[in-house]
Design an enzyme around this catalytic site. Structure first.
Site, PDB file in Angstrom:
ATOM      1  N   HIS A 129       0.819  -1.212   0.000  1.00 39.79           N
ATOM      2  CA  HIS A 129       0.000   0.000   0.000  1.00 39.79           C
ATOM      3  C   HIS A 129       0.855   1.266   0.000  1.00 39.79           C
ATOM      4  O   HIS A 129       0.352   2.349   0.289  1.00 39.79           O
ATOM      5  CB  HIS A 129      -0.963  -0.002   1.196  1.00 39.79           C
ATOM      6  CG  HIS A 129      -2.058  -1.028   1.064  1.00 39.79           C
ATOM      7  ND1 HIS A 129      -2.869  -1.411   2.105  1.00 39.79           N
ATOM      8  CD2 HIS A 129      -2.475  -1.753  -0.012  1.00 39.79           C
ATOM      9  CE1 HIS A 129      -3.734  -2.330   1.683  1.00 39.79           C
ATOM     10  NE2 HIS A 129      -3.505  -2.562   0.410  1.00 39.79           N
ATOM     11  N   CYS A 189       7.232  19.895 -12.522  1.00 40.34           N
ATOM     12  CA  CYS A 189       6.085  20.332 -13.354  1.00 40.34           C
ATOM     13  C   CYS A 189       5.112  21.239 -12.615  1.00 40.34           C
ATOM     14  O   CYS A 189       4.087  21.622 -13.167  1.00 40.34           O
ATOM     15  CB  CYS A 189       5.349  19.108 -13.904  1.00 40.34           C
ATOM     16  SG  CYS A 189       4.289  18.296 -12.679  1.00 40.34           S
TER      17      CYS A 189
HETATM   18  P1  OAD Z   1      -7.433  -2.896  10.104  1.00 39.85           P
HETATM   19  O1  OAD Z   1      -7.533  -1.701  10.979  1.00 39.85           O
HETATM   20  O2  OAD Z   1      -8.529  -3.167   9.153  1.00 39.85           O
HETATM   21  O3  OAD Z   1      -7.293  -4.207  10.998  1.00 39.85           O
HETATM   22  C1  OAD Z   1      -6.389  -4.303  12.057  1.00 39.85           C
HETATM   23  C2  OAD Z   1      -6.448  -5.727  12.548  1.00 39.85           C
HETATM   24  O4  OAD Z   1      -5.457  -5.874  13.534  1.00 39.85           O
HETATM   25  C3  OAD Z   1      -7.774  -6.156  13.193  1.00 39.85           C
HETATM   26  O5  OAD Z   1      -8.170  -7.404  12.656  1.00 39.85           O
HETATM   27  C4  OAD Z   1      -7.449  -6.282  14.684  1.00 39.85           C
HETATM   28  O6  OAD Z   1      -8.184  -7.329  15.317  1.00 39.85           O
HETATM   29  C5  OAD Z   1      -5.988  -6.613  14.624  1.00 39.85           C
HETATM   30  N1  OAD Z   1      -5.207  -6.195  15.789  1.00 39.85           N
HETATM   31  C6  OAD Z   1      -5.389  -5.118  16.583  1.00 39.85           C
HETATM   32  N2  OAD Z   1      -4.425  -5.063  17.506  1.00 39.85           N
HETATM   33  C7  OAD Z   1      -3.618  -6.120  17.290  1.00 39.85           C
HETATM   34  C8  OAD Z   1      -2.427  -6.603  17.900  1.00 39.85           C
HETATM   35  N3  OAD Z   1      -1.882  -5.965  18.940  1.00 39.85           N
HETATM   36  N4  OAD Z   1      -1.862  -7.721  17.401  1.00 39.85           N
HETATM   37  C9  OAD Z   1      -2.414  -8.375  16.354  1.00 39.85           C
HETATM   38  N5  OAD Z   1      -3.518  -7.959  15.733  1.00 39.85           N
HETATM   39  C10 OAD Z   1      -4.121  -6.849  16.183  1.00 39.85           C
HETATM   40  O7  OAD Z   1      -6.020  -2.815   9.372  1.00 39.85           O
HETATM   41  P2  OAD Z   1      -5.548  -3.546   8.045  1.00 39.85           P
HETATM   42  O8  OAD Z   1      -6.151  -4.889   7.932  1.00 39.85           O
HETATM   43  O9  OAD Z   1      -4.084  -3.419   7.989  1.00 39.85           O
HETATM   44  O10 OAD Z   1      -5.328   0.687   3.352  1.00 39.85           O
HETATM   45  O11 OAD Z   1      -6.179  -2.611   6.955  1.00 39.85           O
HETATM   46  C11 OAD Z   1      -5.902  -2.847   5.614  1.00 39.85           C
HETATM   47  C12 OAD Z   1      -5.886  -1.567   4.874  1.00 39.85           C
HETATM   48  O12 OAD Z   1      -7.106  -0.842   5.077  1.00 39.85           O
HETATM   49  C13 OAD Z   1      -4.811  -0.584   5.288  1.00 39.85           C
HETATM   50  O13 OAD Z   1      -3.568  -0.864   4.719  1.00 39.85           O
HETATM   51  C14 OAD Z   1      -5.371   0.695   4.788  1.00 39.85           C
HETATM   52  C15 OAD Z   1      -6.772   0.558   5.265  1.00 39.85           C
HETATM   53  O14 OAD Z   1      -7.714   1.340   4.605  1.00 39.85           O
HETATM   54  C16 OAD Z   1      -4.831   1.712   2.664  1.00 39.85           C
HETATM   55  O15 OAD Z   1      -4.408   2.697   3.216  1.00 39.85           O
HETATM   56  C17 OAD Z   1      -4.861   1.507   1.196  1.00 39.85           C
END
Ligand code: OAD
Length: 291
Positions: A129, A189
Protein backbone atom coordinates in the site's frame (compact mmCIF):
# COMPACT_ATOMS: atom_id res chain seq x y z
CA UNK A 1 7.50 -31.40 6.02
CA UNK A 2 5.18 -30.77 8.88
CA UNK A 3 5.19 -27.74 11.04
CA UNK A 4 2.48 -27.00 13.47
CA UNK A 5 1.57 -24.88 16.42
CA UNK A 6 0.54 -26.82 19.45
CA UNK A 7 -1.02 -25.14 22.43
CA UNK A 8 0.12 -21.91 20.89
CA UNK A 9 3.70 -23.07 20.75
CA UNK A 10 5.33 -24.09 17.57
CA UNK A 11 6.21 -27.74 17.53
CA UNK A 12 8.29 -29.34 14.85
CA UNK A 13 8.01 -32.99 14.06
CA UNK A 14 11.14 -34.95 14.68
CA UNK A 15 12.90 -36.92 11.98
CA UNK A 16 13.57 -34.79 8.98
CA UNK A 17 12.58 -31.95 11.19
CA UNK A 18 14.93 -29.45 10.27
CA UNK A 19 15.45 -29.48 6.65
CA UNK A 20 12.98 -27.24 7.86
CA UNK A 21 13.89 -23.85 8.90
CA UNK A 22 17.04 -23.58 6.86
CA UNK A 23 15.24 -24.79 3.74
CA UNK A 24 11.97 -23.25 4.62
CA UNK A 25 9.97 -20.93 2.37
CA UNK A 26 8.00 -18.41 4.34
CA UNK A 27 5.50 -15.70 3.53
CA UNK A 28 4.49 -13.21 6.20
CA UNK A 29 1.62 -10.78 5.61
CA UNK A 30 1.06 -7.97 8.07
CA UNK A 31 -1.47 -5.23 8.70
CA UNK A 32 -2.08 -2.36 11.05
CA UNK A 33 -2.44 -4.59 14.12
CA UNK A 34 1.30 -5.29 14.03
CA UNK A 35 2.05 -1.60 14.52
CA UNK A 36 -0.76 -1.08 17.04
CA UNK A 37 1.50 -1.77 19.99
CA UNK A 38 3.89 0.87 18.74
CA UNK A 39 1.07 3.37 19.20
CA UNK A 40 0.00 3.60 15.56
CA UNK A 41 -3.81 3.46 15.29
CA UNK A 42 -5.36 0.70 13.22
CA UNK A 43 -8.05 1.54 10.68
CA UNK A 44 -11.03 -0.54 11.69
CA UNK A 45 -10.28 -1.34 15.33
CA UNK A 46 -11.82 0.27 18.40
CA UNK A 47 -9.81 3.48 18.10
CA UNK A 48 -9.10 2.95 14.42
CA UNK A 49 -8.86 5.86 11.99
CA UNK A 50 -11.95 4.83 10.04
CA UNK A 51 -14.06 4.88 13.21
CA UNK A 52 -13.66 8.65 13.50
CA UNK A 53 -12.63 9.83 10.08
CA UNK A 54 -14.22 9.35 6.71
CA UNK A 55 -11.90 7.54 4.29
CA UNK A 56 -13.74 9.12 1.36
CA UNK A 57 -12.57 12.52 2.62
CA UNK A 58 -8.96 11.56 3.25
CA UNK A 59 -7.84 8.55 1.27
CA UNK A 60 -9.17 8.82 -2.27
CA UNK A 61 -7.92 10.66 -5.37
CA UNK A 62 -11.22 12.58 -5.34
CA UNK A 63 -10.62 13.77 -1.78
CA UNK A 64 -7.16 14.96 -2.74
CA UNK A 65 -8.47 16.79 -5.81
CA UNK A 66 -11.11 18.47 -3.67
CA UNK A 67 -9.03 19.42 -0.67
CA UNK A 68 -5.32 18.57 -0.93
CA UNK A 69 -4.54 20.65 2.15
CA UNK A 70 -6.83 18.58 4.33
CA UNK A 71 -5.39 15.35 3.02
CA UNK A 72 -1.83 16.58 3.61
CA UNK A 73 -2.73 17.64 7.11
CA UNK A 74 -3.82 14.11 7.94
CA UNK A 75 -0.77 12.51 6.38
CA UNK A 76 1.57 14.92 8.20
CA UNK A 77 -0.06 13.99 11.46
CA UNK A 78 0.45 10.32 10.67
CA UNK A 79 4.08 10.87 9.61
CA UNK A 80 4.76 12.69 12.84
CA UNK A 81 3.23 9.91 14.89
CA UNK A 82 5.22 7.23 13.05
CA UNK A 83 8.48 9.13 13.47
CA UNK A 84 7.88 9.24 17.19
CA UNK A 85 7.03 5.53 17.37
CA UNK A 86 9.41 2.63 17.85
CA UNK A 87 9.28 -0.87 16.35
CA UNK A 88 7.79 -3.40 18.76
CA UNK A 89 8.70 -7.07 19.39
CA UNK A 90 6.42 -8.19 16.53
CA UNK A 91 8.39 -6.16 13.97
CA UNK A 92 11.64 -7.47 15.44
CA UNK A 93 10.50 -11.09 15.42
CA UNK A 94 9.60 -10.87 11.74
CA UNK A 95 13.03 -9.42 10.91
CA UNK A 96 14.63 -12.27 12.85
CA UNK A 97 12.57 -14.89 11.03
CA UNK A 98 13.73 -13.46 7.71
CA UNK A 99 17.35 -13.93 8.75
CA UNK A 100 16.85 -17.57 9.64
CA UNK A 101 14.84 -18.82 6.71
CA UNK A 102 16.01 -19.88 3.32
CA UNK A 103 13.44 -17.95 1.32
CA UNK A 104 11.37 -15.25 2.84
CA UNK A 105 9.02 -12.47 1.82
CA UNK A 106 7.19 -9.98 4.00
CA UNK A 107 4.17 -8.34 2.41
CA UNK A 108 2.96 -5.51 4.56
CA UNK A 109 -0.08 -3.32 4.10
CA UNK A 110 1.48 -0.86 6.51
CA UNK A 111 2.81 2.37 5.09
CA UNK A 112 4.92 3.07 8.17
CA UNK A 113 8.65 2.32 8.33
CA UNK A 114 8.59 0.21 11.49
CA UNK A 115 9.37 -3.09 9.77
CA UNK A 116 12.40 -1.48 8.13
CA UNK A 117 13.56 0.11 11.37
CA UNK A 118 13.27 -3.28 13.08
CA UNK A 119 15.73 -4.69 10.53
CA UNK A 120 13.57 -6.08 7.71
CA UNK A 121 15.44 -5.49 4.46
CA UNK A 122 13.87 -3.84 1.42
CA UNK A 123 14.81 -6.87 -0.68
CA UNK A 124 12.63 -9.13 1.43
CA UNK A 125 9.75 -6.73 1.96
CA UNK A 126 6.92 -5.44 -0.20
CA UNK A 127 4.94 -2.42 0.99
CA UNK A 128 1.89 -3.15 -1.06
CA UNK A 129 0.00 0.00 0.00
CA UNK A 130 3.00 2.28 -0.46
CA UNK A 131 5.28 4.24 1.83
CA UNK A 132 3.99 7.21 3.77
CA UNK A 133 7.40 8.89 3.70
CA UNK A 134 7.51 8.95 -0.08
CA UNK A 135 6.10 12.05 -1.74
CA UNK A 136 5.29 11.90 -5.43
CA UNK A 137 3.84 14.17 -8.04
CA UNK A 138 0.18 13.68 -8.91
CA UNK A 139 0.85 14.98 -12.42
CA UNK A 140 4.20 13.56 -13.57
CA UNK A 141 6.49 10.73 -12.47
CA UNK A 142 8.65 12.79 -10.11
CA UNK A 143 9.20 10.99 -6.80
CA UNK A 144 10.83 12.27 -3.65
CA UNK A 145 11.81 9.24 -1.60
CA UNK A 146 13.21 11.27 1.26
CA UNK A 147 11.24 12.64 4.16
CA UNK A 148 11.45 16.25 3.15
CA UNK A 149 8.67 16.33 0.59
CA UNK A 150 6.20 18.30 2.64
CA UNK A 151 6.39 21.08 5.17
CA UNK A 152 6.36 19.46 8.58
CA UNK A 153 5.51 19.13 11.38
CA UNK A 154 1.84 20.10 11.20
CA UNK A 155 0.63 23.27 12.77
CA UNK A 156 0.38 22.66 16.54
CA UNK A 157 -3.16 24.02 16.60
CA UNK A 158 -4.26 21.20 14.29
CA UNK A 159 -3.50 18.55 16.87
CA UNK A 160 -4.93 17.68 20.27
CA UNK A 161 -1.87 17.82 22.58
CA UNK A 162 -2.70 14.68 24.57
CA UNK A 163 -3.95 12.25 21.97
CA UNK A 164 -2.09 13.66 19.01
CA UNK A 165 -5.24 13.35 16.91
CA UNK A 166 -6.46 15.97 14.50
CA UNK A 167 -8.86 18.45 16.09
CA UNK A 168 -11.29 18.44 13.23
CA UNK A 169 -11.39 17.49 9.62
CA UNK A 170 -13.65 20.45 8.88
CA UNK A 171 -11.27 23.40 8.49
CA UNK A 172 -12.10 27.00 9.23
CA UNK A 173 -11.61 29.35 6.27
CA UNK A 174 -8.37 30.67 7.81
CA UNK A 175 -7.12 27.12 8.20
CA UNK A 176 -8.14 26.36 4.65
CA UNK A 177 -6.06 29.27 3.37
CA UNK A 178 -3.06 28.12 5.38
CA UNK A 179 -3.44 24.54 4.16
CA UNK A 180 -3.32 25.67 0.55
CA UNK A 181 0.14 27.07 1.23
CA UNK A 182 1.13 23.78 2.86
CA UNK A 183 0.53 21.67 -0.22
CA UNK A 184 3.89 20.88 -1.76
CA UNK A 185 4.46 21.43 -5.47
CA UNK A 186 6.47 19.35 -7.89
CA UNK A 187 9.87 20.90 -8.63
CA UNK A 188 9.64 19.57 -12.17
CA UNK A 189 6.09 20.33 -13.35
CA UNK A 190 4.56 22.43 -10.56
CA UNK A 191 1.84 19.77 -10.09
CA UNK A 192 0.55 18.93 -6.64
CA UNK A 193 2.73 16.52 -4.71
CA UNK A 194 0.92 13.72 -2.87
CA UNK A 195 1.82 11.04 -0.36
CA UNK A 196 3.22 7.87 -1.95
CA UNK A 197 0.47 5.62 -0.68
CA UNK A 198 -2.32 3.70 -2.36
CA UNK A 199 -5.74 5.27 -1.98
CA UNK A 200 -9.15 3.65 -2.29
CA UNK A 201 -9.99 3.15 -5.94
CA UNK A 202 -6.35 3.10 -7.04
CA UNK A 203 -4.32 0.27 -8.51
CA UNK A 204 -1.75 -1.47 -6.37
CA UNK A 205 1.80 -0.54 -7.46
CA UNK A 206 2.62 -2.76 -10.41
CA UNK A 207 6.27 -3.46 -9.53
CA UNK A 208 5.40 -4.48 -5.98
CA UNK A 209 2.53 -6.62 -7.20
CA UNK A 210 4.94 -8.33 -9.59
CA UNK A 211 7.34 -9.08 -6.72
CA UNK A 212 4.57 -10.80 -4.78
CA UNK A 213 3.48 -12.79 -7.83
CA UNK A 214 7.08 -13.82 -8.58
CA UNK A 215 7.51 -15.09 -5.05
CA UNK A 216 4.29 -17.09 -5.26
CA UNK A 217 5.25 -18.50 -8.65
CA UNK A 218 8.70 -19.55 -7.41
CA UNK A 219 7.22 -22.25 -5.20
CA UNK A 220 4.86 -23.06 -2.36
CA UNK A 221 5.48 -21.88 1.19
CA UNK A 222 5.84 -24.20 4.15
CA UNK A 223 4.74 -21.53 6.50
CA UNK A 224 2.45 -18.54 5.96
CA UNK A 225 1.86 -16.11 8.81
CA UNK A 226 -0.85 -13.46 8.56
CA UNK A 227 -0.73 -11.02 11.45
CA UNK A 228 -2.71 -7.97 12.50
CA UNK A 229 -5.00 -7.55 9.53
CA UNK A 230 -8.74 -7.75 9.03
CA UNK A 231 -7.93 -9.19 5.59
CA UNK A 232 -10.54 -6.85 4.16
CA UNK A 233 -9.01 -6.92 0.72
CA UNK A 234 -9.51 -10.09 -1.29
CA UNK A 235 -5.94 -10.17 -2.50
CA UNK A 236 -4.66 -10.71 1.05
CA UNK A 237 -6.63 -13.93 1.45
CA UNK A 238 -5.83 -14.90 -2.12
CA UNK A 239 -2.06 -14.56 -1.60
CA UNK A 240 -2.11 -16.40 1.71
CA UNK A 241 -3.99 -19.34 0.23
CA UNK A 242 -2.09 -19.46 -3.04
CA UNK A 243 1.23 -19.35 -1.20
CA UNK A 244 0.46 -22.28 1.02
CA UNK A 245 1.94 -25.70 0.27
CA UNK A 246 -0.52 -28.56 0.55
CA UNK A 247 1.04 -29.66 3.85
CA UNK A 248 2.04 -26.18 4.98
CA UNK A 249 0.76 -24.16 7.90
CA UNK A 250 -1.28 -21.00 7.68
CA UNK A 251 -1.00 -19.20 11.00
CA UNK A 252 -3.23 -16.27 11.76
CA UNK A 253 -2.11 -13.99 14.60
CA UNK A 254 -4.98 -11.74 15.55
CA UNK A 255 -7.02 -11.30 18.74
CA UNK A 256 -10.15 -11.18 16.58
CA UNK A 257 -11.82 -13.45 14.06
CA UNK A 258 -11.38 -12.35 10.42
CA UNK A 259 -12.52 -13.63 7.02
CA UNK A 260 -9.17 -15.44 6.81
CA UNK A 261 -9.70 -17.35 10.06
CA UNK A 262 -11.72 -20.14 8.45
CA UNK A 263 -8.74 -21.04 6.27
CA UNK A 264 -6.06 -20.86 8.96
CA UNK A 265 -4.57 -24.11 10.19
CA UNK A 266 -3.60 -22.33 13.40
CA UNK A 267 -5.39 -19.36 14.92
CA UNK A 268 -3.39 -17.52 17.53
CA UNK A 269 -5.78 -15.19 19.32
CA UNK A 270 -3.16 -12.97 20.88
CA UNK A 271 -1.49 -9.67 20.27
CA UNK A 272 1.24 -9.86 17.67
CA UNK A 273 3.91 -8.39 19.94
CA UNK A 274 3.37 -11.28 22.34
CA UNK A 275 2.76 -14.13 19.92
CA UNK A 276 5.24 -13.51 17.12
CA UNK A 277 8.44 -13.49 19.22
CA UNK A 278 7.40 -16.81 20.73
CA UNK A 279 6.54 -18.38 17.38
CA UNK A 280 9.79 -17.22 15.81
CA UNK A 281 11.90 -18.25 18.79
CA UNK A 282 10.41 -21.72 18.73
CA UNK A 283 11.35 -22.04 15.09
CA UNK A 284 14.84 -20.68 15.48
CA UNK A 285 15.67 -22.59 18.67
CA UNK A 286 14.42 -25.85 17.21
CA UNK A 287 16.63 -25.27 14.26
CA UNK A 288 19.78 -24.49 16.24
CA UNK A 289 19.34 -27.44 18.54
CA UNK A 290 19.21 -29.84 15.60
CA UNK A 291 22.10 -28.49 13.59
P1 OAD B 1 -7.43 -2.90 10.10
O1 OAD B 1 -7.53 -1.70 10.98
O2 OAD B 1 -8.53 -3.17 9.15
O3 OAD B 1 -7.29 -4.21 11.00
C1 OAD B 1 -6.39 -4.30 12.06
C2 OAD B 1 -6.45 -5.73 12.55
O4 OAD B 1 -5.46 -5.87 13.53
C3 OAD B 1 -7.77 -6.16 13.19
O5 OAD B 1 -8.17 -7.40 12.66
C4 OAD B 1 -7.45 -6.28 14.68
O6 OAD B 1 -8.18 -7.33 15.32
C5 OAD B 1 -5.99 -6.61 14.62
N1 OAD B 1 -5.21 -6.19 15.79
C6 OAD B 1 -5.39 -5.12 16.58
N2 OAD B 1 -4.43 -5.06 17.51
C7 OAD B 1 -3.62 -6.12 17.29
C8 OAD B 1 -2.43 -6.60 17.90
N3 OAD B 1 -1.88 -5.96 18.94
N4 OAD B 1 -1.86 -7.72 17.40
C9 OAD B 1 -2.41 -8.38 16.35
N5 OAD B 1 -3.52 -7.96 15.73
C10 OAD B 1 -4.12 -6.85 16.18
O7 OAD B 1 -6.02 -2.81 9.37
P2 OAD B 1 -5.55 -3.55 8.04
O8 OAD B 1 -6.15 -4.89 7.93
O9 OAD B 1 -4.08 -3.42 7.99
O10 OAD B 1 -5.33 0.69 3.35
O11 OAD B 1 -6.18 -2.61 6.96
C11 OAD B 1 -5.90 -2.85 5.61
C12 OAD B 1 -5.89 -1.57 4.87
O12 OAD B 1 -7.11 -0.84 5.08
C13 OAD B 1 -4.81 -0.58 5.29
O13 OAD B 1 -3.57 -0.86 4.72
C14 OAD B 1 -5.37 0.69 4.79
C15 OAD B 1 -6.77 0.56 5.27
O14 OAD B 1 -7.71 1.34 4.61
C16 OAD B 1 -4.83 1.71 2.66
O15 OAD B 1 -4.41 2.70 3.22
C17 OAD B 1 -4.86 1.51 1.20
Amino acid sequence: MSLRLEQNLLALDTGAAITRISKMRVLVITGAGVSAESGIPTFRGKDGYWRNLNPAKLATPEAFAKDPGLVWEWYRERRRRIRNAQPNPAHKAIAKLAQHTHEFLLVTQNVDDLHARAGSSKEKMVQIHGDIFVTRCSGCDFVDTGRGGSPEPPAPDAIYPNSGRLRSIAPTSAQAEKKKEDVPRCPRCEGLMRPGVVWFGEQLPWDELRRVENYLEDGPCDFVIVAGTTATFGYIIDWALRALASNGELVEVNPEETPLSQFATQRVRERAALALPRIVDELVISRSSKL
